[in-house]
Design a protein around this motif. Structure first.
Motif, PDB file in Angstrom:
ATOM      1  N   ARG A 148       0.043   8.338   3.733  1.00 16.24           N
ATOM      2  CA  ARG A 148      -0.459   9.799   3.904  1.00 16.24           C
ATOM      3  C   ARG A 148       0.749  10.771   3.768  1.00 16.24           C
ATOM      4  NH1 ARG A 148       0.173   7.633   9.261  1.00 16.24           N
ATOM      5  NH2 ARG A 148       1.774   8.340  10.564  1.00 16.24           N
ATOM      6  N   GLU A 149       2.149  10.269   3.762  1.00 16.37           N
ATOM      7  CA  GLU A 149       3.166  11.090   3.335  1.00 16.37           C
ATOM      8  C   GLU A 149       3.771  10.469   1.955  1.00 16.37           C
ATOM      9  OE1 GLU A 149       5.528  11.536   6.872  1.00 16.37           O
ATOM     10  OE2 GLU A 149       3.875  12.531   7.892  1.00 16.37           O
ATOM     11  N   PRO A 150       3.188  10.357   1.050  1.00 16.09           N
ATOM     12  CA  PRO A 150       3.755   9.666  -0.134  1.00 16.09           C
ATOM     13  C   PRO A 150       5.137  10.343  -0.775  1.00 16.09           C
ATOM     14  CG  PRO A 150       2.097  11.087  -0.851  1.00 16.09           C
ATOM     15  CD  PRO A 150       1.871  11.190   0.582  1.00 16.09           C
ATOM     16  N   ALA A 151       5.402  11.613  -0.462  1.00 18.10           N
ATOM     17  CA  ALA A 151       6.622  12.004  -0.861  1.00 18.10           C
ATOM     18  C   ALA A 151       8.119  11.503   0.016  1.00 18.10           C
ATOM     19  CB  ALA A 151       6.622  13.593  -0.563  1.00 18.10           C
ATOM     20  N   THR A 152       7.744  10.702   0.879  1.00 23.59           N
ATOM     21  CA  THR A 152       9.057  10.021   1.582  1.00 23.59           C
ATOM     22  C   THR A 152       8.585   8.645   2.116  1.00 23.59           C
ATOM     23  OG1 THR A 152       8.141  11.340   3.619  1.00 23.59           O
ATOM     24  CG2 THR A 152       9.718  12.307   2.709  1.00 23.59           C
ATOM     25  N   PHE A 154       6.156   4.907   1.507  1.00 21.24           N
ATOM     26  CA  PHE A 154       5.488   4.163   0.483  1.00 21.24           C
ATOM     27  C   PHE A 154       4.512   3.172   1.397  1.00 21.24           C
ATOM     28  CE2 PHE A 154       8.408   1.045   0.667  1.00 21.24           C
ATOM     29  CZ  PHE A 154       7.654  -0.275   0.428  1.00 21.24           C
ATOM     30  N   GLU A 155       3.309   2.967   0.978  1.00 21.45           N
ATOM     31  CA  GLU A 155       2.437   1.888   1.416  1.00 21.45           C
ATOM     32  C   GLU A 155       1.652   1.419   0.339  1.00 21.45           C
ATOM     33  OE1 GLU A 155      -1.293   1.140   4.615  1.00 21.45           O
ATOM     34  OE2 GLU A 155       0.239   2.590   5.015  1.00 21.45           O
ATOM     35  N   ILE A 156       2.012   0.196  -0.299  1.00 20.31           N
ATOM     36  CA  ILE A 156       1.040  -0.505  -1.344  1.00 20.31           C
ATOM     37  C   ILE A 156      -0.410  -0.534  -0.951  1.00 20.31           C
ATOM     38  CG2 ILE A 156       1.090  -2.574  -2.592  1.00 20.31           C
ATOM     39  CD1 ILE A 156       4.126  -2.949  -2.502  1.00 20.31           C
ATOM     40  N   ASP A 157      -1.061  -0.336  -1.992  1.00 14.58           N
ATOM     41  CA  ASP A 157      -2.592  -0.310  -1.694  1.00 14.58           C
ATOM     42  C   ASP A 157      -2.870  -1.733  -1.215  1.00 14.58           C
ATOM     43  OD1 ASP A 157      -5.420  -0.348  -1.988  1.00 14.58           O
ATOM     44  OD2 ASP A 157      -5.347   0.234  -3.987  1.00 14.58           O
ATOM     45  N   PRO A 158      -3.622  -2.234  -0.107  1.00 13.05           N
ATOM     46  CA  PRO A 158      -3.775  -3.342   0.288  1.00 13.05           C
ATOM     47  C   PRO A 158      -4.573  -4.178  -0.489  1.00 13.05           C
ATOM     48  CG  PRO A 158      -4.138  -1.661   2.091  1.00 13.05           C
ATOM     49  CD  PRO A 158      -4.055  -0.891   0.963  1.00 13.05           C
ATOM     50  N   GLN A 159      -5.612  -3.484  -1.475  1.00  8.25           N
ATOM     51  CA  GLN A 159      -6.246  -4.150  -2.043  1.00  8.25           C
ATOM     52  C   GLN A 159      -5.569  -4.767  -3.384  1.00  8.25           C
ATOM     53  OE1 GLN A 159      -9.806  -4.946  -1.831  1.00  8.25           O
ATOM     54  NE2 GLN A 159      -9.454  -6.388  -3.311  1.00  8.25           N
ATOM     55  N   ALA A 160      -4.478  -4.146  -3.834  1.00  3.94           N
ATOM     56  CA  ALA A 160      -3.591  -4.758  -4.708  1.00  3.94           C
ATOM     57  C   ALA A 160      -2.969  -5.897  -4.373  1.00  3.94           C
ATOM     58  CB  ALA A 160      -2.633  -3.699  -5.299  1.00  3.94           C
TER      59      ALA A 160
END
Length: 232
Positions: A148-152, A154-160
């Motif tokens: 939810r805060e991609p500027a600071t 990261f969370e890899i898309d779980p589906q990937a």
């Protein structure tokens, strides 16, 4: 009454091991968030391996055994590669040849692709998977940063992650690690990175200031990782 030992793949790439006398019910509890503890905070989860045992004690003992394994051994278990598990066990028990921070091979062009992804994602953090076989990274798989805060963060898309592990079980490249960028800070593990680390031996590539640095996620923290570009 039979019992099962099972291995789950969780959001963020971590694994969870448990045992039960009702596999379908227990997996449903994990996937719905009804089972308390580790997996509830790391949904979605997927069953990637299970083994049946004649009694609870044997299932529990194998659960404890898996929990002590490296990530590489767990991935070998998922593939059904018992020869690989034996080889990794011999390697662990063999004489030391250095600091233990073994390097790895890198296909040419990998760093350029990671840097390109970081440029395209700026000012947000990019992220993705490092794929290959053995100790050689052969390709990257860019993934959406769903934090939810991609500027600071990261969370890899779980589906990937789930898709990559399914492909590995079908004979495709293994998930050897992860990469992400630091758009405004140094290319080294941040406090957030250290807090999220699993200590599972995976490889991390971190981008910052126009360069890529490489790290091993070890049990006692991140260690700088040497590498050599190897093609073929």
């Amino acid at each position: 009454m039979p019992f099962w030992t099972y291995l789950l793949h969780c959001r963020g790439g971590s694994f969870y091991t448990g045992h039960t006398d009702d596999l379908d019910r227990r997996i449903a509890e994990h996937q719905s968030g009804a089972f308390p503890g580790f997996t509830r905070d790391r949904l979605p989860v997927e069953l990637v391996w299970s083994g049946e045992f004649p009694d609870r004690q044997q299932a529990f003992e194998f659960e404890r055994r898996i929990k002590g394994w490296s990530r590489a051994k767990k991935l070998a278990l998922i593939r059904g590669d018992w020869e690989g598990i034996s080889r990794l066990a011999r390697k662990k028990d063999g004489p030391s040849t250095g600091s233990g921070r073994a390097g790895f091979g890198l296909a040419s062009g990998i760093e350029q692709k990671i840097l390109g992804h970081a440029r395209d994602a700026h000012p947000h953090e990019c992220c993705g998977l490092l794929l290959g076989h053995g100790d050689r990274i052969e390709e990257i798989r860019p993934a959406a940063n769903v934090h939810r805060e991609p500027a600071t963060h990261f969370e890899i898309d779980p589906q990937a992650l789930l898709d990559a592990h399914r492909a590995a079980r079908d004979g495709g490249p293994q998930v050897l690690g992860y990469y992400h960028s630091h758009p405004t800070t140094l290319p080294e593990p941040s406090a957030t990175d250290r807090a999220r680390a699993a200590g599972d031996g995976s490889i991390w590539a971190i981008v910052g200031e126009g360069r890529v640095t490489w790290w091993r996620d070890e049990k006692d923290g991140f260690a700088p990782l040497p590498y050599a570009v190897r093609d073929g």
